[in-house]
Write an enzyme that holds these catalytic residues in place. Structure first.
Site, PDB file in Angstrom:
ATOM      1  N   LYS A   1      17.103  -8.043   9.855  1.00 47.42           N
ATOM      2  CA  LYS A   1      17.311  -8.141   8.247  1.00 47.42           C
ATOM      3  C   LYS A   1      18.347  -9.289   8.312  1.00 47.42           C
ATOM      4  O   LYS A   1      18.374  -9.868   7.178  1.00 47.42           O
ATOM      5  CB  LYS A   1      18.046  -6.926   7.986  1.00 47.42           C
ATOM      6  CG  LYS A   1      16.886  -5.603   8.059  1.00 47.42           C
ATOM      7  CD  LYS A   1      15.534  -5.892   7.520  1.00 47.42           C
ATOM      8  CE  LYS A   1      14.508  -4.850   7.620  1.00 47.42           C
ATOM      9  NZ  LYS A   1      13.073  -5.255   6.979  1.00 47.42           N
TER      10      LYS A   1
ATOM     11  N   TYR B   1      21.118   0.828  12.169  1.00 48.60           N
ATOM     12  CA  TYR B   1      20.527  -0.233  11.276  1.00 48.60           C
ATOM     13  C   TYR B   1      21.254  -1.544  11.541  1.00 48.60           C
ATOM     14  O   TYR B   1      20.735  -2.396  12.072  1.00 48.60           O
ATOM     15  CB  TYR B   1      20.488   0.088   9.693  1.00 48.60           C
ATOM     16  CG  TYR B   1      19.690   1.462   9.431  1.00 48.60           C
ATOM     17  CD1 TYR B   1      18.348   1.201   9.224  1.00 48.60           C
ATOM     18  CD2 TYR B   1      20.279   2.500   9.104  1.00 48.60           C
ATOM     19  CE1 TYR B   1      17.857   2.267   8.941  1.00 48.60           C
ATOM     20  CE2 TYR B   1      19.665   3.697   8.923  1.00 48.60           C
ATOM     21  CZ  TYR B   1      18.238   3.662   8.736  1.00 48.60           C
ATOM     22  OH  TYR B   1      17.326   4.541   8.379  1.00 48.60           O
TER      23      TYR B   1
ATOM     24  N   SER C   1       0.803  -1.114  -0.063  1.00 48.18           N
ATOM     25  CA  SER C   1       0.164  -0.033  -0.015  1.00 48.18           C
ATOM     26  C   SER C   1       0.852   1.358  -0.117  1.00 48.18           C
ATOM     27  O   SER C   1       0.217   2.230  -0.357  1.00 48.18           O
ATOM     28  CB  SER C   1      -1.061  -0.120   1.190  1.00 48.18           C
ATOM     29  OG  SER C   1      -0.184  -0.358   2.519  1.00 48.18           O
TER      30      SER C   1
ATOM     31  N   ALA D   1       6.295  -3.816   6.377  1.00 48.48           N
ATOM     32  CA  ALA D   1       6.827  -3.008   7.433  1.00 48.48           C
ATOM     33  C   ALA D   1       5.709  -2.862   8.426  1.00 48.48           C
ATOM     34  O   ALA D   1       4.679  -1.934   8.143  1.00 48.48           O
ATOM     35  CB  ALA D   1       7.308  -2.002   6.859  1.00 48.48           C
TER      36      ALA D   1
END
Length: 393
Positions: free
Chosen positions: A245, A236, A52, A142
């Site tokens: 990740k 990160y 989206s 996410a």
């Protein structure tokens, strides 16, 4: 309803239906302007989990209007009411379905929690009834939390590990450059973040699709990731996001191995930094993203979401050919950003930036234009003084 932006910090509590449609339309027009010659080749039936906003939306647009693919999108977005607008993702998805239909493209959006087994079963039924089999799965989910089938809820954390990280930060309310601090995550926060943002749900999607017989032999699946340069490793790579990740990356090999009987290939696409609804919520992240955009624009190598996703599907994952990967089997869409000369300029500007030089070095006015555009505002061809329905009628 006269719809105006209501902004506090990195949040905007309103979205404009016509502006969101304009955002989708401009991305579609970009893909169509390139006159791609991919309509006759696979992938032809694509599932996008997290469809989206941001990269997920752009990937769906690139697949549909670049390949002529039929798409099924899954997202969880807030619908409008009489006195509240919908979320931008709700309007984006409605606009995509409307504009795809106008072009004769098959599309359907399932507005359900992608983490739940019930949602996966609904998606499988749609595929069986309308698509038969799918040949590509794009995983771009996410979310700040994950609810399990038994009601257990896991929440992700955006924190560092080892020791607190202190860096320059952008106060989004005062536009001042301040000192920001990111605290260390606990072991539980790390584990919960992996549960939400790692590869477990991606694997579950592939497993259920395979068991249901709706995943085509030789299908490909790609999950989106970002870790950034050494400059941002504490945020990160060395933070909770990095653990998540890493798990996502390891899952790509597990999928390829466990579903080898169908010759399913799984990859992680390492994308560049981008102003998205997910990235602006990351502490200390916006200042790097803004500076990186300014530097890359001046160097002629900046790409927005749709440009990235078009390059992914045409150059990095060329139809009928193996994906272009590095030695670690990762698709690198962050290759322009991580060029040494680009990173050198970004690091230098990070050291130099102050409140007084923020516009010059980080292009804050451009940053805010991107921000408002995500919610459907500040498009020059939209009259925001006109009364519109929040129901996108």
């Amino acid at each position: 309803m006269i719809i105006q932006p209501k902004v506090k910090g990195f949040l905007c509590s309103t979205a404009h239906p016509l502006g969101c449609e304009e955002n989708v339309r401009r991305q579609i027009n970009y893909v169509k302007s390139l006159n791609s010659d991919f309509a006759a080749v696979p992938p032809k039936k694509v599932l996008i989990v997290g469809c989206s906003t941001g990269y997920g939306l752009s990937a769906r647009i690139a697949a549909a209007f670049g390949y002529g693919a039929a798409t099924l999108g899954v997202c969880r977005e807030k619908a409008p009411s009489e006195n509240r607008t919908a979320s931008p993702g709700w309007y984006n998805s409605k606009a995509f379905d409307k504009l795809a239909s106008a072009e004769g493209l098959r599309s359907k959006t399932l507005n359900e929690d992608a983490f739940l087994t019930s949602t996966k079963n609904k998606a499988i039924e749609i595929i069986k009834e309308e698509l038969g089999e799918i040949d590509m799965v794009i995983y771009s989910l996410a979310a700040p939390k994950r609810a399990m089938d038994d009601g257990t809820v896991y929440r992700s954390s955006l924190k560092t590990t080892g020791k607190p990280f202190i860096s320059k930060d952008l106060n989004l309310e005062t536009l001042e450059i301040v000192e920001g601090r990111m605290e260390c995550a606990t072991e539980k926060e790390i584990a919960d973040s992996v549960k939400v943002m790692g590869g477990e749900d991606w694997y579950n999607w592939i497993s259920m699709l395979s068991e249901a017989g709706v995943l085509k032999e030789n299908a490909v699946t790609v999950a989106f990731s970002y870790l950034g340069p050494e400059l941002t490793y504490p945020i990160y790579s060395h933070g909770t996001m990095g653990f998540a990740k890493k798990h996502l990356y390891e899952t790509s090999f597990k999928i390829t191995e466990d579903f080898s009987s169908l010759n399913i290939k799984a990859y992680v696409s390492m994308n560049k930094s981008m102003i998205t609804q997910a990235s602006i919520a990351i502490p200390l992240g916006p200042i790097y993203i803004a500076i990186a955009k300014k530097v890359m624009q001046s160097s002629g190598c900046y790409e927005n979401c749709i440009q990235q996703m078009y390059r992914l599907l045409t150059e990095k994952m060329p139809p009928g050919k193996p994906p272009v990967v590095d030695k670690d089997n990762i698709i690198r869409l962050d290759d322009y950003e991580l060029q040494p000369e680009i990173q050198e300029k970004i690091s230098r500007n990070m050291e130099r930036i102050t409140t007084e030089t923020a516009e010059e070095l980080a292009g804050l006015s451009d940053y805010w234009l991107d921000f408002y555009n995500m919610f459907g505002f500040r498009f020059d061809n939209i009259d925001y003084s006109v009364d519109v329905s929040p129901f996108y009628e």
